[in-house]
Scaffold this motif. Sequence first.
Motif, PDB file in Angstrom:
ATOM      1  N   VAL A  15       0.879  -1.174   0.000  1.00 56.41           N
ATOM      2  CA  VAL A  15       0.000   0.000   0.000  1.00 56.41           C
ATOM      3  C   VAL A  15       0.910   1.216   0.000  1.00 56.41           C
ATOM      4  O   VAL A  15       1.814   1.312   0.836  1.00 56.41           O
ATOM      5  N   HIS A  16       0.700   2.095  -0.939  1.00 58.97           N
ATOM      6  CA  HIS A  16       1.401   3.377  -0.901  1.00 58.97           C
ATOM      7  C   HIS A  16       0.459   4.375  -0.245  1.00 58.97           C
ATOM      8  O   HIS A  16      -0.607   4.665  -0.770  1.00 58.97           O
ATOM      9  N   TYR A  17       0.864   4.842   0.905  1.00 57.57           N
ATOM     10  CA  TYR A  17      -0.028   5.734   1.666  1.00 57.57           C
ATOM     11  C   TYR A  17       0.755   6.939   2.150  1.00 57.57           C
ATOM     12  O   TYR A  17       1.985   6.944   2.164  1.00 57.57           O
ATOM     13  N   PHE A  18       0.012   7.936   2.595  1.00 57.07           N
ATOM     14  CA  PHE A  18       0.640   9.139   3.139  1.00 57.07           C
ATOM     15  C   PHE A  18       0.514   9.140   4.651  1.00 57.07           C
ATOM     16  O   PHE A  18      -0.536   8.830   5.209  1.00 57.07           O
ATOM     17  N   GLY A  19       1.625   9.484   5.302  1.00 55.36           N
ATOM     18  CA  GLY A  19       1.637   9.573   6.760  1.00 55.36           C
ATOM     19  C   GLY A  19       2.489  10.763   7.163  1.00 55.36           C
ATOM     20  O   GLY A  19       2.951  11.522   6.305  1.00 55.36           O
ATOM     21  N   LEU A  20       2.708  10.902   8.468  1.00 57.68           N
ATOM     22  CA  LEU A  20       3.512  12.028   8.938  1.00 57.68           C
ATOM     23  C   LEU A  20       4.989  11.711   8.739  1.00 57.68           C
ATOM     24  O   LEU A  20       5.423  10.565   8.852  1.00 57.68           O
ATOM     25  N   SER A  21       5.760  12.745   8.457  1.00 57.51           N
ATOM     26  CA  SER A  21       7.171  12.598   8.111  1.00 57.51           C
ATOM     27  C   SER A  21       7.955  11.863   9.194  1.00 57.51           C
ATOM     28  O   SER A  21       7.690  12.006  10.386  1.00 57.51           O
ATOM     29  N   ASP A  22       8.944  11.084   8.750  1.00 51.89           N
ATOM     30  CA  ASP A  22       9.815  10.380   9.695  1.00 51.89           C
ATOM     31  C   ASP A  22      11.072  11.203   9.970  1.00 51.89           C
ATOM     32  O   ASP A  22      12.144  10.662  10.184  1.00 51.89           O
ATOM     33  N   TRP A  23      10.911  12.510   9.972  1.00 58.00           N
ATOM     34  CA  TRP A  23      12.023  13.422  10.225  1.00 58.00           C
ATOM     35  C   TRP A  23      12.706  13.131  11.567  1.00 58.00           C
ATOM     36  O   TRP A  23      13.915  13.140  11.660  1.00 58.00           O
ATOM     37  N   LEU A  24      11.907  12.834  12.578  1.00 57.37           N
ATOM     38  CA  LEU A  24      12.492  12.601  13.899  1.00 57.37           C
ATOM     39  C   LEU A  24      12.978  11.158  14.037  1.00 57.37           C
ATOM     40  O   LEU A  24      14.120  10.916  14.393  1.00 57.37           O
ATOM     41  N   ARG A  25      12.106  10.205  13.769  1.00 60.62           N
ATOM     42  CA  ARG A  25      12.477   8.796  13.900  1.00 60.62           C
ATOM     43  C   ARG A  25      12.434   8.174  12.512  1.00 60.62           C
ATOM     44  O   ARG A  25      11.371   7.973  11.952  1.00 60.62           O
ATOM     45  N   ASP A  26      13.587   7.857  11.999  1.00 63.23           N
ATOM     46  CA  ASP A  26      13.708   7.383  10.629  1.00 63.23           C
ATOM     47  C   ASP A  26      12.981   6.051  10.433  1.00 63.23           C
ATOM     48  O   ASP A  26      13.073   5.150  11.268  1.00 63.23           O
ATOM     49  N   VAL A  27      12.277   5.965   9.322  1.00 60.11           N
ATOM     50  CA  VAL A  27      11.641   4.713   8.931  1.00 60.11           C
ATOM     51  C   VAL A  27      12.445   4.144   7.772  1.00 60.11           C
ATOM     52  O   VAL A  27      12.689   4.834   6.788  1.00 60.11           O
ATOM     53  N   LYS A  28      12.873   2.886   7.921  1.00 55.81           N
ATOM     54  CA  LYS A  28      13.734   2.298   6.893  1.00 55.81           C
ATOM     55  C   LYS A  28      12.943   1.413   5.943  1.00 55.81           C
ATOM     56  O   LYS A  28      11.768   1.106   6.193  1.00 55.81           O
ATOM     57  N   ALA A  29      13.611   0.996   4.899  1.00 52.87           N
ATOM     58  CA  ALA A  29      12.973   0.143   3.900  1.00 52.87           C
ATOM     59  C   ALA A  29      12.395  -1.112   4.547  1.00 52.87           C
ATOM     60  O   ALA A  29      13.004  -1.685   5.457  1.00 52.87           O
ATOM     61  N   ASP A  30      11.240  -1.513   4.085  1.00 51.76           N
ATOM     62  CA  ASP A  30      10.550  -2.717   4.550  1.00 51.76           C
ATOM     63  C   ASP A  30      10.070  -2.638   5.999  1.00 51.76           C
ATOM     64  O   ASP A  30       9.679  -3.643   6.576  1.00 51.76           O
ATOM     65  N   GLU A  31      10.119  -1.454   6.591  1.00 48.86           N
ATOM     66  CA  GLU A  31       9.579  -1.309   7.936  1.00 48.86           C
ATOM     67  C   GLU A  31       8.155  -0.787   7.835  1.00 48.86           C
ATOM     68  O   GLU A  31       7.868   0.094   7.027  1.00 48.86           O
ATOM     69  N   SER A  32       7.308  -1.327   8.664  1.00 44.43           N
ATOM     70  CA  SER A  32       5.936  -0.819   8.615  1.00 44.43           C
ATOM     71  C   SER A  32       5.641   0.143   9.760  1.00 44.43           C
ATOM     72  O   SER A  32       4.706   0.926   9.670  1.00 44.43           O
ATOM     73  N   ASP A  33       6.448   0.105  10.822  1.00 41.66           N
ATOM     74  CA  ASP A  33       6.141   0.967  11.970  1.00 41.66           C
ATOM     75  C   ASP A  33       6.633   2.390  11.736  1.00 41.66           C
ATOM     76  O   ASP A  33       7.781   2.592  11.362  1.00 41.66           O
ATOM     77  N   ILE A  34       5.758   3.353  11.971  1.00 45.36           N
ATOM     78  CA  ILE A  34       6.159   4.753  11.778  1.00 45.36           C
ATOM     79  C   ILE A  34       5.939   5.557  13.060  1.00 45.36           C
ATOM     80  O   ILE A  34       5.761   6.764  13.039  1.00 45.36           O
ATOM     81  N   GLY A  35       5.932   4.877  14.202  1.00 47.61           N
ATOM     82  CA  GLY A  35       5.531   5.525  15.458  1.00 47.61           C
ATOM     83  C   GLY A  35       6.493   6.583  15.953  1.00 47.61           C
ATOM     84  O   GLY A  35       7.647   6.647  15.552  1.00 47.61           O
ATOM     85  N   GLY A  36       5.997   7.417  16.869  1.00 53.49           N
ATOM     86  CA  GLY A  36       6.826   8.437  17.513  1.00 53.49           C
ATOM     87  C   GLY A  36       7.068   9.651  16.654  1.00 53.49           C
ATOM     88  O   GLY A  36       7.883  10.498  16.989  1.00 53.49           O
ATOM     89  N   ASN A  37       6.356   9.752  15.538  1.00 52.06           N
ATOM     90  CA  ASN A  37       6.568  10.897  14.662  1.00 52.06           C
ATOM     91  C   ASN A  37       5.418  11.897  14.676  1.00 52.06           C
ATOM     92  O   ASN A  37       5.363  12.775  13.821  1.00 52.06           O
ATOM     93  N   VAL A  38       4.510  11.737  15.615  1.00 48.85           N
ATOM     94  CA  VAL A  38       3.483  12.769  15.789  1.00 48.85           C
ATOM     95  C   VAL A  38       4.068  13.788  16.764  1.00 48.85           C
ATOM     96  O   VAL A  38       4.169  13.530  17.955  1.00 48.85           O
ATOM     97  N   ILE A  39       4.526  14.909  16.228  1.00 49.32           N
ATOM     98  CA  ILE A  39       5.201  15.901  17.053  1.00 49.32           C
ATOM     99  C   ILE A  39       4.177  16.963  17.446  1.00 49.32           C
ATOM    100  O   ILE A  39       3.469  17.494  16.590  1.00 49.32           O
ATOM    101  N   ALA A  40       4.097  17.222  18.731  1.00 51.10           N
ATOM    102  CA  ALA A  40       3.021  18.098  19.204  1.00 51.10           C
ATOM    103  C   ALA A  40       3.488  18.949  20.367  1.00 51.10           C
ATOM    104  O   ALA A  40       4.421  18.603  21.087  1.00 51.10           O
ATOM    105  N   VAL A  41       2.833  20.082  20.523  1.00 50.64           N
ATOM    106  CA  VAL A  41       3.092  20.959  21.662  1.00 50.64           C
ATOM    107  C   VAL A  41       1.782  21.658  22.005  1.00 50.64           C
ATOM    108  O   VAL A  41       0.901  21.783  21.154  1.00 50.64           O
ATOM    109  N   ALA A  42       1.657  22.055  23.250  1.00 46.63           N
ATOM    110  CA  ALA A  42       0.466  22.804  23.660  1.00 46.63           C
ATOM    111  C   ALA A  42       0.900  24.032  24.437  1.00 46.63           C
ATOM    112  O   ALA A  42       2.000  24.078  25.000  1.00 46.63           O
ATOM    113  N   ARG A  43       0.055  25.045  24.431  1.00 46.41           N
ATOM    114  CA  ARG A  43       0.307  26.236  25.242  1.00 46.41           C
ATOM    115  C   ARG A  43      -1.021  26.806  25.687  1.00 46.41           C
ATOM    116  O   ARG A  43      -2.070  26.479  25.107  1.00 46.41           O
ATOM    117  N   ALA A  44      -0.965  27.622  26.725  1.00 45.23           N
ATOM    118  CA  ALA A  44      -2.209  28.188  27.257  1.00 45.23           C
ATOM    119  C   ALA A  44      -2.084  29.697  27.320  1.00 45.23           C
ATOM    120  O   ALA A  44      -0.999  30.225  27.546  1.00 45.23           O
TER     121      ALA A  44
END
Lengths: 450, 189
Positions: free
Chosen positions: A244-273
Amino acid sequence: MSPVRFERFKILFTLCAAGLLSCGNQPLFDELATNRLKVVIKGTYESNGPRLWDAAPFPGDDSINDCTSPPDGGAGSPDEFMMDIAEIRLNGEKFANYRRTFRAPLDDSSAFFNDGFVYENDDVPDGFYTHVNMYIRKMIFDNARTYHKTGPGAWEYDEDSETIFREKVVKGFDFNQLQVNSYFDSLRVESGRINRIFPLVVPIEGGLAYSRQNGETVLEIRLVIKNFIKKYEYDYYSDYHYVVHYFGLSDWLRDVKADESDIGGNVIAVARAYVPGKTATVRGTVGAAINKYVVMIPAEKDINDYKLSGPAPIRPLVDPPKPPSLAGYSIEAYLDYFLAYEKYKEDYNIEFATRLIDDYEGNYAGPWEAYNDACNAFRIPSLVTYSDDSGNFSFTNVPVGRSYKAYYWTGVPGSSDLPGKVGGGNFTSIDETVEILERDAGSTVTIPTP
Amino acid sequence: MKYFETAALIALILTATADAFAQRRATDYFLRPQAGLWFGPVTPVYTTRDDVDTRLGGGIYFRYNTPYHPLKLGIDASYQRFKSEGVNELTLWPVYGSMIYRLPIKFPLAFLVKAGAGGANVKIKPDNEKQWDPMGMLGFETSFPAGRYINIGLRIDYLFIYESYLPGATRNGHIINTGITLYFNLGGR
């Protein structure tokens, strides 16, 4: 009425009178109906004035290594982002247990990529909160495509992938299901329980000091989605080798390598009040910073906390070999599988003999722990904007009564990149003594041009 | 809504079987002091309905006669806790005195109208605030005697919790209590 009976009624009257005299003075039914905390969710790295969408197509990841030239030319860019949130908590405390779903078109005028959308909640008790827990059920980009292998290097287009969103079938791929970390999470004993997005823990920079006396308080949660999208390849086997060719969030922080299906830890977020009415607008012009990211951080913080320590947290070079999968039930498929399996055993034995047997901690667990810690430590600033063609920038809703430091990132922001990697640029100081006084509330403070 | 259906069904059964008990009404038990308890659906209505949902509640009461026979005086206390889809929660402890008037209708069932006033302890979440508020009550009740000591009935009360007199307040509390009730004739001949 006889005196005896009257005595009895007097008890009743006294009780009623006592009740009335001790009555409180707070409008509790109004309080119950009032909502003072406003939770806003945005899909941008910037807190205001986001950078325009990069021109399509979005970059492809190196995980696209099997079906490298799809017969139909490949999936274009997605048009829509869909998200399903089960609930949001503050420091683990329930306050917004309403399931909400939303769809956001990937264009510059979409509310999600500008002012954000408001998440219904029932307020929290007065107190200090340091993090938000977001229980994300689904994250979907449309325009994902499925192919299957028909021969060496030959692929056939099957269909546009479908998934279920808001109880209906939609075109798209839910990449939320792949939000675990390769190796680090999946080989751990507790891997079955690790989940990076249920909840996703979002730090509130500076914390949320919630008090009902303040009236409305805004909690702004930002998930980096705009200009942070990549195309990936997801492999699976069912009679055929499918991708499946799909779109997800960039693996800029945690690199995803060839044949890997896990893309976790790349939802980068911050909050402020911030409390509306107790904020100012901060403007400035930096000639050298034309079309650059400009950030402001609290004066007590160090800008190096918003950078990664190296060129990237480099993934340890200790990926154990992966076992092969059987693709189909033909004699060729079985022969391929057994051959690949022999290769896997050989590779694993070498890996075991050279690295794992001597010093498992030092050669395997240690480097992965260090990598994970470095990634987890990465923070994005809570105040970010993007300067225009003349180097003008402005931050809106900056809380007053605090001091800040302002910087700009020298690197040219690329698609699916963020500021913070050494080698990609540097944070250059604009003014490290931006003082926003209480009396500046509602006005505009201008940072002197350096 | 299912609570209402249950209550309506019970009302129908009571109405249909009332004749069966009618023969036993030899003495007017209404003239005795009575103590009872009730439980049933408690329903927020009007603006209160926006914030919390229907739940089960219950309470106890005591009634005493006055020299004017169709009229009794009573005191009621109940516990009503309302939850919502979210985290909003409302807990009420209404305590009020009331006057109960028996309608002069010749029928095996007694029909009573009630009016009362008192205070309600109101507690809200997530704000964790509580206080006493003045309140008023209007109600209707029907019951029949089931033997010498026991009465069975249905009651519907509207509770008005008064807050709009407070500075900054715009809302009051509006609750409807419906319930089946069991009460006992005390003392007696």
